[in-house]
Scaffold this motif. Sequence first.
Motif, PDB file in Angstrom:
ATOM      1  N   ALA A  30      30.817  38.643  35.823  1.00  0.00           N
ATOM      2  CA  ALA A  30      31.662  37.469  36.042  1.00  0.00           C
ATOM      3  C   ALA A  30      32.824  37.450  35.055  1.00  0.00           C
ATOM      4  CB  ALA A  30      30.826  36.201  35.897  1.00  0.00           C
ATOM      5  N   GLU A  31      32.550  37.872  33.815  1.00  0.00           N
ATOM      6  CA  GLU A  31      33.613  37.924  32.812  1.00  0.00           C
ATOM      7  C   GLU A  31      34.669  38.959  33.188  1.00  0.00           C
ATOM      8  OE1 GLU A  31      34.140  38.521  27.966  1.00  0.00           O
ATOM      9  OE2 GLU A  31      32.187  38.803  28.924  1.00  0.00           O
ATOM     10  N   ASP A  32      34.203  40.123  33.665  1.00  0.00           N
ATOM     11  CA  ASP A  32      35.139  41.159  34.132  1.00  0.00           C
ATOM     12  C   ASP A  32      35.993  40.629  35.273  1.00  0.00           C
ATOM     13  OD1 ASP A  32      34.356  43.072  32.342  1.00  0.00           O
ATOM     14  OD2 ASP A  32      33.105  44.188  33.734  1.00  0.00           O
ATOM     15  N   ARG A  33      35.344  39.899  36.174  1.00  0.00           N
ATOM     16  CA  ARG A  33      36.077  39.408  37.346  1.00  0.00           C
ATOM     17  C   ARG A  33      37.189  38.460  36.926  1.00  0.00           C
ATOM     18  NH1 ARG A  33      35.019  40.254  42.361  1.00  0.00           N
ATOM     19  NH2 ARG A  33      36.114  39.065  43.974  1.00  0.00           N
ATOM     20  N   ALA A  34      36.896  37.586  35.992  1.00  0.00           N
ATOM     21  CA  ALA A  34      37.920  36.654  35.524  1.00  0.00           C
ATOM     22  C   ALA A  34      39.087  37.409  34.891  1.00  0.00           C
ATOM     23  CB  ALA A  34      37.308  35.675  34.519  1.00  0.00           C
ATOM     24  N   ALA A  35      38.781  38.474  34.135  1.00  0.00           N
ATOM     25  CA  ALA A  35      39.832  39.265  33.502  1.00  0.00           C
ATOM     26  C   ALA A  35      40.662  40.010  34.543  1.00  0.00           C
ATOM     27  CB  ALA A  35      39.209  40.252  32.518  1.00  0.00           C
ATOM     28  N   CYS A  36      40.007  40.548  35.559  1.00  0.00           N
ATOM     29  CA  CYS A  36      40.727  41.262  36.619  1.00  0.00           C
ATOM     30  C   CYS A  36      41.619  40.320  37.414  1.00  0.00           C
ATOM     31  CB  CYS A  36      39.732  41.954  37.549  1.00  0.00           C
ATOM     32  SG  CYS A  36      38.874  43.376  36.817  1.00  0.00           S
ATOM     33  N   LEU A  37      41.128  39.140  37.713  1.00  0.00           N
ATOM     34  CA  LEU A  37      41.943  38.154  38.423  1.00  0.00           C
ATOM     35  C   LEU A  37      43.180  37.795  37.601  1.00  0.00           C
ATOM     36  CD1 LEU A  37      39.101  35.801  39.716  1.00  0.00           C
ATOM     37  CD2 LEU A  37      40.518  37.302  41.123  1.00  0.00           C
ATOM     38  N   ALA A  38      42.978  37.684  36.287  1.00  0.00           N
ATOM     39  CA  ALA A  38      44.102  37.336  35.412  1.00  0.00           C
ATOM     40  C   ALA A  38      45.164  38.427  35.414  1.00  0.00           C
ATOM     41  CB  ALA A  38      43.591  37.088  33.991  1.00  0.00           C
ATOM     42  N   VAL A  39      44.736  39.697  35.437  1.00  0.00           N
ATOM     43  CA  VAL A  39      45.693  40.806  35.454  1.00  0.00           C
ATOM     44  C   VAL A  39      46.517  40.776  36.743  1.00  0.00           C
ATOM     45  CG1 VAL A  39      45.925  43.313  35.558  1.00  0.00           C
ATOM     46  CG2 VAL A  39      44.379  42.282  33.899  1.00  0.00           C
ATOM     47  N   ALA A  40      45.846  40.612  37.876  1.00  0.00           N
ATOM     48  CA  ALA A  40      46.563  40.587  39.155  1.00  0.00           C
ATOM     49  C   ALA A  40      47.569  39.442  39.201  1.00  0.00           C
ATOM     50  CB  ALA A  40      45.563  40.466  40.308  1.00  0.00           C
ATOM     51  N   ARG A  41      47.159  38.288  38.729  1.00  0.00           N
ATOM     52  CA  ARG A  41      48.062  37.135  38.753  1.00  0.00           C
ATOM     53  C   ARG A  41      49.220  37.308  37.778  1.00  0.00           C
ATOM     54  NH1 ARG A  41      42.691  33.370  38.940  1.00  0.00           N
ATOM     55  NH2 ARG A  41      42.462  33.321  41.221  1.00  0.00           N
ATOM     56  N   ARG A  42      48.939  37.923  36.644  1.00  0.00           N
ATOM     57  CA  ARG A  42      49.998  38.147  35.668  1.00  0.00           C
ATOM     58  C   ARG A  42      51.031  39.140  36.203  1.00  0.00           C
ATOM     59  NH1 ARG A  42      53.469  36.052  32.430  1.00  0.00           N
ATOM     60  NH2 ARG A  42      53.963  37.275  30.557  1.00  0.00           N
ATOM     61  N   ALA A  43      50.569  40.141  36.948  1.00  0.00           N
ATOM     62  CA  ALA A  43      51.501  41.111  37.524  1.00  0.00           C
ATOM     63  C   ALA A  43      52.532  40.403  38.404  1.00  0.00           C
ATOM     64  CB  ALA A  43      50.744  42.155  38.337  1.00  0.00           C
ATOM     65  N   VAL A  44      52.075  39.507  39.239  1.00  0.00           N
ATOM     66  CA  VAL A  44      52.996  38.784  40.118  1.00  0.00           C
ATOM     67  C   VAL A  44      53.895  37.857  39.302  1.00  0.00           C
ATOM     68  CG1 VAL A  44      53.117  37.073  41.977  1.00  0.00           C
ATOM     69  CG2 VAL A  44      51.493  38.971  42.128  1.00  0.00           C
ATOM     70  N   ALA A  45      53.323  37.223  38.282  1.00  0.00           N
ATOM     71  CA  ALA A  45      54.122  36.337  37.436  1.00  0.00           C
ATOM     72  C   ALA A  45      55.235  37.098  36.721  1.00  0.00           C
ATOM     73  CB  ALA A  45      53.222  35.640  36.417  1.00  0.00           C
ATOM     74  N   LEU A  46      54.996  38.366  36.431  1.00  0.00           N
ATOM     75  CA  LEU A  46      55.995  39.197  35.757  1.00  0.00           C
ATOM     76  C   LEU A  46      57.057  39.750  36.718  1.00  0.00           C
ATOM     77  CD1 LEU A  46      53.664  41.177  33.338  1.00  0.00           C
ATOM     78  CD2 LEU A  46      55.383  39.483  32.674  1.00  0.00           C
ATOM     79  N   GLY A  47      56.906  39.458  37.996  1.00  0.00           N
ATOM     80  CA  GLY A  47      57.915  39.878  38.964  1.00  0.00           C
ATOM     81  C   GLY A  47      57.577  41.112  39.761  1.00  0.00           C
ATOM     82  N   VAL A  48      56.353  41.626  39.634  1.00  0.00           N
ATOM     83  CA  VAL A  48      55.944  42.774  40.445  1.00  0.00           C
ATOM     84  C   VAL A  48      55.904  42.352  41.913  1.00  0.00           C
ATOM     85  CG1 VAL A  48      53.996  44.290  40.991  1.00  0.00           C
ATOM     86  CG2 VAL A  48      54.662  43.925  38.606  1.00  0.00           C
ATOM     87  N   THR A  49      56.480  43.159  42.787  1.00  0.00           N
ATOM     88  CA  THR A  49      56.486  42.823  44.218  1.00  0.00           C
ATOM     89  C   THR A  49      55.825  43.904  45.080  1.00  0.00           C
ATOM     90  OG1 THR A  49      58.717  43.756  44.473  1.00  0.00           O
ATOM     91  CG2 THR A  49      58.549  41.383  44.032  1.00  0.00           C
ATOM     92  N   LEU A  50      55.244  44.926  44.435  1.00  0.00           N
ATOM     93  CA  LEU A  50      54.508  45.959  45.160  1.00  0.00           C
ATOM     94  C   LEU A  50      53.198  46.221  44.432  1.00  0.00           C
ATOM     95  CD1 LEU A  50      54.242  48.197  47.323  1.00  0.00           C
ATOM     96  CD2 LEU A  50      55.407  49.736  45.715  1.00  0.00           C
TER      97      LEU A  50
END
Length: 281
Positions: A30-50
């Motif tokens: 569950a801890e890993d999942r929260a960290a992985c979700l955070a990475v994906a969301r941060r990528a989009v927040a940083l402007g990644v579009t692919l």
Amino acid sequence: MTAPTTYRIGGDLEVRRLGFGAMHLRPRSAEDRAACLAVARRAVALGVTLIDTAHMYGWGVNEDLLAEALHPYPDDLAIATKVGIRRTDSGEGWRHAGAPADLRAQVDEALRRLRLDRIELLQLHRLDPGVPLPDQLGALADLRDEGKVARIGLSEVTVDELAAARAVVDIASVQNRYNLLDREHEPVLAVCEEAGIAFLPWRPAAAGASGTQSSQIAAVAKELDATPTQVALAWLLAHSPVILPIPGTSSVAHLEENVAAAALPLTPDQYDRLNGLAADA
């Protein structure tokens, strides 16, 4: 040297050239999942579009996680996924799965997991040597005609295989292993440049550098107040306008470092010094 910041995959799908490879987002707790979700969301927040994923990345787990993290998706976000491989319990742990019925089933599974009506870029993870190429690509073309797929790409192909595929269907992208020190697929890149095909290098960081190579990359990094990985990514962006690097990580800090490489300008001298490392690789 100033490289273009965007590219139109297939001539019409505009994305920022430095994307994100999601293959490392495979949570084991569950801890890993929260960290992985955070990475994906941060990528989009940083402007990644692919964002690049695949059925093989956790056998659906990666696609499920991206949907949980990002759905409903921003209008400018394109998710590319890959089909053509199935899990097995023996040998390498996977097998080719390029039969039309299998490809169709995997696309339907990907649409369900990603919560999409259409996959903007569907890539054939590997050509299946046991299935005629026209059958494999014809199945993907049918799915495109049905509106389930917008663009078709390939992965790990040679110049001859790319030519044979293009005789069957329009190819929008190629995803081959390629980086500053590993340029085996330079001929494929040249074809992509000529044809306007996006080239998505996997393993884009220059791993395995010798002492001399490592010191030269480190020297450029010091000049730019950057990291060696950022230098390797900046070289890719400067090397060809069709290159769309998709570095992957499960760390927010490393993600931020990678994305910052898109704004790292190489001087002509720095580019030439890095370019010359290929002869020693």
